[in-house]
Scaffold this motif. Sequence first.
Motif, PDB file in Angstrom:
ATOM      1  N   GLY A  97       0.786  -1.234   0.000  1.00  0.00           N
ATOM      2  CA  GLY A  97       0.000   0.000   0.000  1.00  0.00           C
ATOM      3  C   GLY A  97       0.817   1.282   0.000  1.00  0.00           C
ATOM      4  N   VAL A  98       2.049   1.220   0.500  1.00  0.00           N
ATOM      5  CA  VAL A  98       2.886   2.430   0.502  1.00  0.00           C
ATOM      6  C   VAL A  98       3.183   2.895  -0.921  1.00  0.00           C
ATOM      7  N   CYS A  99       3.245   1.965  -1.878  1.00  0.00           N
ATOM      8  CA  CYS A  99       3.620   2.324  -3.240  1.00  0.00           C
ATOM      9  C   CYS A  99       2.453   2.298  -4.224  1.00  0.00           C
ATOM     10  N   HIS A 100       1.369   1.603  -3.889  1.00  0.00           N
ATOM     11  CA  HIS A 100       0.285   1.420  -4.864  1.00  0.00           C
ATOM     12  C   HIS A 100      -1.051   1.919  -4.339  1.00  0.00           C
ATOM     13  N   THR A 101      -1.850   2.440  -5.252  1.00  0.00           N
ATOM     14  CA  THR A 101      -3.222   2.799  -4.918  1.00  0.00           C
ATOM     15  C   THR A 101      -4.129   1.597  -5.161  1.00  0.00           C
ATOM     16  N   ILE A 111       3.870   5.636  -5.904  1.00  0.00           N
ATOM     17  CA  ILE A 111       5.159   5.326  -6.525  1.00  0.00           C
ATOM     18  C   ILE A 111       4.980   4.342  -7.685  1.00  0.00           C
ATOM     19  N   GLY A 112       4.181   3.317  -7.475  1.00  0.00           N
ATOM     20  CA  GLY A 112       3.893   2.353  -8.534  1.00  0.00           C
ATOM     21  C   GLY A 112       2.578   2.688  -9.206  1.00  0.00           C
ATOM     22  N   PRO A 113       2.210   1.919 -10.256  1.00  0.00           N
ATOM     23  CA  PRO A 113       0.951   2.178 -10.956  1.00  0.00           C
ATOM     24  C   PRO A 113      -0.280   1.958 -10.058  1.00  0.00           C
ATOM     25  N   ASN A 114      -1.336   2.690 -10.373  1.00  0.00           N
ATOM     26  CA  ASN A 114      -2.613   2.555  -9.678  1.00  0.00           C
ATOM     27  C   ASN A 114      -3.242   1.213 -10.065  1.00  0.00           C
ATOM     28  N   LEU A 115      -3.402   0.322  -9.090  1.00  0.00           N
ATOM     29  CA  LEU A 115      -3.861  -1.030  -9.415  1.00  0.00           C
ATOM     30  C   LEU A 115      -5.351  -1.076  -9.759  1.00  0.00           C
ATOM     31  N   ASP A 116      -6.107  -0.065  -9.336  1.00  0.00           N
ATOM     32  CA  ASP A 116      -7.516  -0.011  -9.733  1.00  0.00           C
ATOM     33  C   ASP A 116      -7.642   0.267 -11.230  1.00  0.00           C
ATOM     34  N   ARG A 119      -5.733  -3.102 -13.054  1.00  0.00           N
ATOM     35  CA  ARG A 119      -6.493  -4.334 -12.868  1.00  0.00           C
ATOM     36  C   ARG A 119      -5.717  -5.565 -13.338  1.00  0.00           C
ATOM     37  N   PRO A 120      -4.571  -5.841 -12.735  1.00  0.00           N
ATOM     38  CA  PRO A 120      -3.735  -6.955 -13.183  1.00  0.00           C
ATOM     39  C   PRO A 120      -4.349  -8.310 -12.833  1.00  0.00           C
ATOM     40  N   SER A 121      -4.023  -9.322 -13.650  1.00  0.00           N
ATOM     41  CA  SER A 121      -4.490 -10.686 -13.365  1.00  0.00           C
ATOM     42  C   SER A 121      -3.674 -11.260 -12.207  1.00  0.00           C
ATOM     43  N   GLY A 132      10.022  -8.671  -9.152  1.00  0.00           N
ATOM     44  CA  GLY A 132      10.161  -7.221  -9.053  1.00  0.00           C
ATOM     45  C   GLY A 132       9.685  -6.613 -10.348  1.00  0.00           C
ATOM     46  N   CYS A 133       9.811  -5.297 -10.467  1.00  0.00           N
ATOM     47  CA  CYS A 133       9.224  -4.721 -11.666  1.00  0.00           C
ATOM     48  C   CYS A 133      10.058  -3.620 -12.287  1.00  0.00           C
ATOM     49  N   LEU A 134      10.454  -3.885 -13.517  1.00  0.00           N
ATOM     50  CA  LEU A 134      10.956  -2.842 -14.399  1.00  0.00           C
ATOM     51  C   LEU A 134      10.203  -3.080 -15.688  1.00  0.00           C
ATOM     52  N   PRO A 143      -0.250  -5.810 -23.408  1.00  0.00           N
ATOM     53  CA  PRO A 143      -0.039  -5.568 -21.983  1.00  0.00           C
ATOM     54  C   PRO A 143       1.444  -5.473 -21.632  1.00  0.00           C
ATOM     55  N   ALA A 144       1.764  -4.576 -20.704  1.00  0.00           N
ATOM     56  CA  ALA A 144       3.152  -4.443 -20.251  1.00  0.00           C
ATOM     57  C   ALA A 144       3.542  -5.684 -19.465  1.00  0.00           C
ATOM     58  N   THR A 145       4.822  -5.974 -19.419  1.00  0.00           N
ATOM     59  CA  THR A 145       5.296  -7.056 -18.556  1.00  0.00           C
ATOM     60  C   THR A 145       6.444  -6.521 -17.715  1.00  0.00           C
ATOM     61  N   CYS A 146       6.625  -7.147 -16.567  1.00  0.00           N
ATOM     62  CA  CYS A 146       7.689  -6.693 -15.695  1.00  0.00           C
ATOM     63  C   CYS A 146       8.902  -7.583 -15.820  1.00  0.00           C
ATOM     64  N   GLY A 150      13.731  -3.786 -11.001  1.00  0.00           N
ATOM     65  CA  GLY A 150      13.324  -2.412 -11.274  1.00  0.00           C
ATOM     66  C   GLY A 150      13.083  -1.652  -9.996  1.00  0.00           C
ATOM     67  N   VAL A 151      12.188  -0.699 -10.093  1.00  0.00           N
ATOM     68  CA  VAL A 151      11.882   0.152  -8.949  1.00  0.00           C
ATOM     69  C   VAL A 151      11.154  -0.636  -7.865  1.00  0.00           C
ATOM     70  N   MET A 152      10.307  -1.584  -8.325  1.00  0.00           N
ATOM     71  CA  MET A 152       9.615  -2.400  -7.327  1.00  0.00           C
ATOM     72  C   MET A 152      10.477  -3.602  -6.969  1.00  0.00           C
ATOM     73  N   PRO A 153      10.837  -3.716  -5.692  1.00  0.00           N
ATOM     74  CA  PRO A 153      11.723  -4.808  -5.288  1.00  0.00           C
ATOM     75  C   PRO A 153      11.070  -6.177  -5.475  1.00  0.00           C
TER      76      PRO A 153
HETATM   77  C1  HEC Z   1       8.861   0.362  -3.156  1.00  0.00           C
HETATM   78  C2  HEC Z   1       7.619   0.594  -3.807  1.00  0.00           C
HETATM   79  C3  HEC Z   1       6.788  -0.620  -4.200  1.00  0.00           C
HETATM   80  C4  HEC Z   1       6.294  -1.609  -3.394  1.00  0.00           C
HETATM   81  C5  HEC Z   1       6.506  -1.784  -1.889  1.00  0.00           C
HETATM   82  C6  HEC Z   1       5.471  -2.457  -4.230  1.00  0.00           C
HETATM   83  N1  HEC Z   1       5.480  -2.006  -5.510  1.00  0.00           N
HETATM   84 FE1  HEC Z   1       4.510  -2.818  -7.107  1.00  0.00          FE
HETATM   85  N2  HEC Z   1       5.377  -1.501  -8.337  1.00  0.00           N
HETATM   86  C7  HEC Z   1       6.209  -0.461  -7.953  1.00  0.00           C
HETATM   87  C8  HEC Z   1       6.653   0.272  -9.148  1.00  0.00           C
HETATM   88  C9  HEC Z   1       7.545   1.480  -9.146  1.00  0.00           C
HETATM   89  C10 HEC Z   1       6.080  -0.403 -10.254  1.00  0.00           C
HETATM   90  C11 HEC Z   1       6.225  -0.024 -11.729  1.00  0.00           C
HETATM   91  C12 HEC Z   1       7.629  -0.351 -12.225  1.00  0.00           C
HETATM   92  C13 HEC Z   1       7.885   0.164 -13.607  1.00  0.00           C
HETATM   93  O1  HEC Z   1       6.994   0.753 -14.197  1.00  0.00           O
HETATM   94  O2  HEC Z   1       9.023  -0.055 -14.080  1.00  0.00           O
HETATM   95  C14 HEC Z   1       5.262  -1.471  -9.724  1.00  0.00           C
HETATM   96  C15 HEC Z   1       4.502  -2.331 -10.495  1.00  0.00           C
HETATM   97  C16 HEC Z   1       3.590  -3.236  -9.989  1.00  0.00           C
HETATM   98  C17 HEC Z   1       2.622  -3.975 -10.782  1.00  0.00           C
HETATM   99  C18 HEC Z   1       2.423  -3.864 -12.290  1.00  0.00           C
HETATM  100  C19 HEC Z   1       3.106  -4.990 -12.980  1.00  0.00           C
HETATM  101  C20 HEC Z   1       2.977  -4.906 -14.489  1.00  0.00           C
HETATM  102  O3  HEC Z   1       2.898  -5.960 -15.093  1.00  0.00           O
HETATM  103  O4  HEC Z   1       2.939  -3.795 -15.035  1.00  0.00           O
HETATM  104  C21 HEC Z   1       1.911  -4.762  -9.914  1.00  0.00           C
HETATM  105  C22 HEC Z   1       0.796  -5.721 -10.266  1.00  0.00           C
HETATM  106  C23 HEC Z   1       2.454  -4.543  -8.584  1.00  0.00           C
HETATM  107  N3  HEC Z   1       3.469  -3.596  -8.675  1.00  0.00           N
HETATM  108  C24 HEC Z   1       1.999  -5.167  -7.436  1.00  0.00           C
HETATM  109  C25 HEC Z   1       2.595  -4.999  -6.189  1.00  0.00           C
HETATM  110  C26 HEC Z   1       2.256  -5.798  -5.029  1.00  0.00           C
HETATM  111  C27 HEC Z   1       1.193  -6.866  -4.995  1.00  0.00           C
HETATM  112  C28 HEC Z   1       3.052  -5.364  -4.008  1.00  0.00           C
HETATM  113  C29 HEC Z   1       3.133  -5.914  -2.606  1.00  0.00           C
HETATM  114  C30 HEC Z   1       3.613  -7.257  -2.487  1.00  0.00           C
HETATM  115  C31 HEC Z   1       3.876  -4.292  -4.518  1.00  0.00           C
HETATM  116  N4  HEC Z   1       3.568  -4.107  -5.839  1.00  0.00           N
HETATM  117  C32 HEC Z   1       4.792  -3.575  -3.763  1.00  0.00           C
HETATM  118  C33 HEC Z   1       6.562  -0.139  -6.659  1.00  0.00           C
HETATM  119  C34 HEC Z   1       6.283  -0.884  -5.547  1.00  0.00           C
END
Ligand code: HEC
Length: 176
Positions: A97-101, A111-116, A119-121, A132-134, A143-146, A150-153
């Motif tokens: 929740g700290v990074c996503h809506t 910080i990350g994309p709005n999950l609403d 609407r990821p599968s 993680g996600c880049l 659809p984008a893939t991670c 990346g920024v998301m650990p």
């Molecule tokens: C430190 C901040 C941070 C945290 C904590 C975090 N995320 Fe993310 N998340 C990101 C960022 C930034 C991106 C987008 C990365 C990019 O665009 O390169 C992302 C992307 C995503 C995506 C999109 C993936 C795609 O295919 O585009 C999903 C789904 C997601 N996060 C779910 C989660 C879930 C579930 C958790 C908890 C387990 C989580 N995130 C925790 C920062 C975070």
Amino acid sequence: MVGVIIIAVVITAISAAIAFGASRGSFKGVGDALQTTNRTGSRLLNSGLVFVYVGIGIALPLVLIIGNRNSSNAQVGGVKLSPAMQVGRELFAEHCGVCHTLAADNAVGKIGPNLDVLRPSEARILHTIAYGCLQKPVAAGSPATCLGYGVMPADIVQGQQAKDIAEFVSKVAGHS
Ligand code: HEC
């Protein structure tokens, strides 16, 4: 929750004071109106008052507390939550929740994309959590893939916890 308990305590105190005052005859008008002449009558009256203030002060808030807990945990936005999804909801608040809506969990991270909106599968969420996600640049429309690293650990949560989160998010994203 705390509010309900405070209200319960206040109502109980007020009712007890009124019952006490009435039985001592200290509220002249009320006392006169309520006081009966024989002992059985006043005993009946007292137990009636006890019943009323226990009912309003304790039973009613209890019903509200229990009712609240059930309805707030069992579903969001018309989606019924399984026990696993309820666990996922708590874990999401803790780890994501700290990074996503995500409105269904009152999460407003930016910080990350709005999950609403995204609407990821379930599979996509699991993949994102594991690697993680880049975002990989993709052709418009697909659809984008991670890619990971990346920024998301990666590996914030694992195993069953990751599954519970993925199930919860995939079912409630976009609902609230
Ligand atoms: C430190 C901040 C941070 C945290 C904590 C975090 N995320 Fe993310 N998340 C990101 C960022 C930034 C991106 C987008 C990365 C990019 O665009 O390169 C992302 C992307 C995503 C995506 C999109 C993936 C795609 O295919 O585009 C999903 C789904 C997601 N996060 C779910 C989660 C879930 C579930 C958790 C908890 C387990 C989580 N995130 C925790 C920062 C975070």
